[in-house]
Motif scaffolding. Structure first.
Motif, short mmCIF file in Angstrom:
data_model
loop_
_atom_site.label_atom_id
_atom_site.label_comp_id
_atom_site.label_asym_id
_atom_site.label_seq_id
_atom_site.Cartn_x
_atom_site.Cartn_y
_atom_site.Cartn_z
N ASP A 108 14.60 140.76 24.84
CA ASP A 108 15.90 139.48 25.27
C ASP A 108 16.15 138.87 24.22
N ASN A 145 17.81 140.84 21.54
CA ASN A 145 19.19 141.19 21.90
C ASN A 145 20.35 140.12 21.98
N SER A 146 19.87 138.85 22.22
CA SER A 146 20.63 137.71 22.12
C SER A 146 20.95 136.83 20.74
#
Length: 235
Positions: free
Chosen positions: A189, A192-193
């Motif tokens: 996460d 991806n961010s």
């Protein structure tokens, strides 16, 4: 005497608190454990300490022999503060106090954490058994600061500065690294961010983060608290 107030006891513990027990004193020590810093660097690491208070703490710590000042040679010619040999003996004290604080049944009110603090926390969190016979170097790039982490023979070495040929370099900020270590944020996460990036092996980076499990909170104070209701926090 380093502080304006004294416990007035011959007890060595009380006297140690006379020397480094004033507010911000041990946090100044924490900031200098990875090497010398300019006053502006200390201000950046301790943003809630006013310039006057920080100057006072540095002066007191210098008076008792915990910190000393020196001027860097040209072209830098800057004045820096660094721990004396005796001052560096406070590292296990700071580390163990942080480890003790991490087991508090009451989480800290703030999630703010600095680069030196989160990297120093790795020492008390390190799981030597999980590391086994691993021998590898890693780099942590936290804002404007870089640290290299060397693991060999079940031991952990931490230093400021970039690593030479690390198997993985993790670039993020201190708060995100803290969230990754506590399990509040998953590595995928964060990647991806854009909150984190990895140079080198993603697999090695993931394995590295697993070497620092969070301790369980003190059970004695959790009798009336539902299981799983407390978020894990770093020291």
């Amino acid at each position: 005497m380093a502080t304006k107030r004294s416990y007035g006891e011959a007890c060595r513990f009380a006297y140690a608190l006379d020397l480094v027990g004033e507010r911000w004193a041990l946090l100044v020590v924490r900031e200098l454990l990875f090497g010398p810093k300019r006053f502006t660097d200390l201000r950046a690491g301790l943003p809630h300490a006013s310039p006057n208070i920080l100057s006072e703490r540095l002066r007191e710590l210098e008076q008792v022999g915990v910190v000393h000042r020196r001027k860097l040679p040209p072209p830098a010619a800057s004045q820096v503060y660094e721990l004396t040999e005796w001052g560096r003996e406070l590292e296990p004290v700071v580390t163990q106090l942080g480890a003790w604080g991490a087991r508090s049944p009451v989480p800290p009110a703030s999630r703010e954490i600095g680069a030196s603090s989160i990297v120093l926390a790795l020492r008390s969190l390190f799981d030597a058994e999980a590391a086994g016979d691993l021998e590898a170097g890693y780099e942590l790039r936290l804002g404007e600061e870089s640290f290299h982490v060397d693991i060999a023979g079940g031991e952990l070495e931490l230093s400021r500065g970039g690593a030479e040929a690390p198997v993985a370099a993790i670039e993020t900020d201190a708060e995100t690294l803290a969230a990754l270590l506590t399990g509040q944020l998953q590595l995928e996460d964060a990647l991806n961010s854009g909150a984190a990036s990895i140079e080198g092996s993603k697999r090695d980076a993931r394995s590295f983060l697993k070497l620092f499990p969070m301790p369980e909170p003190c059970p004695a104070s959790r009798q009336d608290e539902p299981a799983g209701s407390r978020e894990r926090q770093l020291a």
